[in-house]
Design an enzyme around this catalytic site. Structure first.
Site: not given
Length: 212
Positions: A127, A169-170, A173
């Site tokens: 990351c 993953h994004e 966030h």
């Protein structure tokens, strides 16, 4: 913690002030509270032109890092916006094992993903907000992504393999989630140890050596 329109505007203005000096804004690192807060849903807080400039800046920061995705909170902006792109050359064996296909540039607003089926895949992830570390994360192998594009149109698309990993993953966030929250913590390795010992296409050696 939630972000008001005024706070988001202040955050964007701070980023643009840095850009105005001719440099790219830094990527905030783990420990910054914006990375642990729920980002605000985009409801028109920014004008179209300002949103377009922000997306362009995020793409440049992602390229410079380099990375395959960047979420607005990683620039200190608590807004549900992320950019994705994976056009890096990858060895055929790595691409095959990781199901890694090129991903054209995409900006996603207010995204939500849903797992498709029960199949999962586990690989090392890094990351840009946890510089120098890698850990194994098991994620759904296929997902549907529902989002709004930069033009304001509702979109839905399905992703598999490494593309699905980037999407998850994004999007995570934007909910204040870092990959380490979902990782096999025994797999955690700093960059030098990962490169020296575990940088294979799969995770079998790491599983044996680190016992996870």
């Amino acid at each position: 913690m939630t972000f008001s329109s005024a706070q988001i505007q202040d955050q964007v203005d701070a980023v643009m002030a840095i850009v105005g000096t001719g440099v790219l804004p830094p990527i905030v690192q783990a420990g910054h509270p914006v990375l642990r807060a729920e980002a605000a849903e985009f409801t028109g807080q920014l004008a179209d032109a300002e949103l377009a400039v922000l997306i362009e800046v995020m793409q440049k920061v992602m390229h410079a890092a380099p990375g395959v995705g960047l979420a607005a909170p990683q620039l200190g902006i608590g807004l549900q916006l992320a950019v994705l792109e994976d056009l890096y050359p990858v060895a055929e064996t790595v691409a095959d094992i990781r199901s890694r296909e090129p991903l054209e540039f995409l900006a996603i607003i207010n995204p939500r993903y849903t797992a498709l089926g029960s199949e999962t895949a586990a690989f090392y992830e890094g990351c840009l907000s946890m510089t120098g570390w890698q850990a194994v994360v098991e994620r759904p192998a296929r997902v549907q992504l529902d989002y709004t594009d930069a033009a304001g149109s509702a979109r839905a698309a399905q992703y598999a393999g490494w593309q699905a990993r980037i999407v998850q993953h994004e999007t995570d966030h934007l909910g204040g989630i870092l990959y380490i929250d979902k990782a096999h913590t025994r797999s955690l390795a700093d960059g030098a140890e990962y490169a020296a010992r575990w940088a294979q296409p799969g995770i079998e050696l790491a599983q044996q050596g680190l016992r996870f």
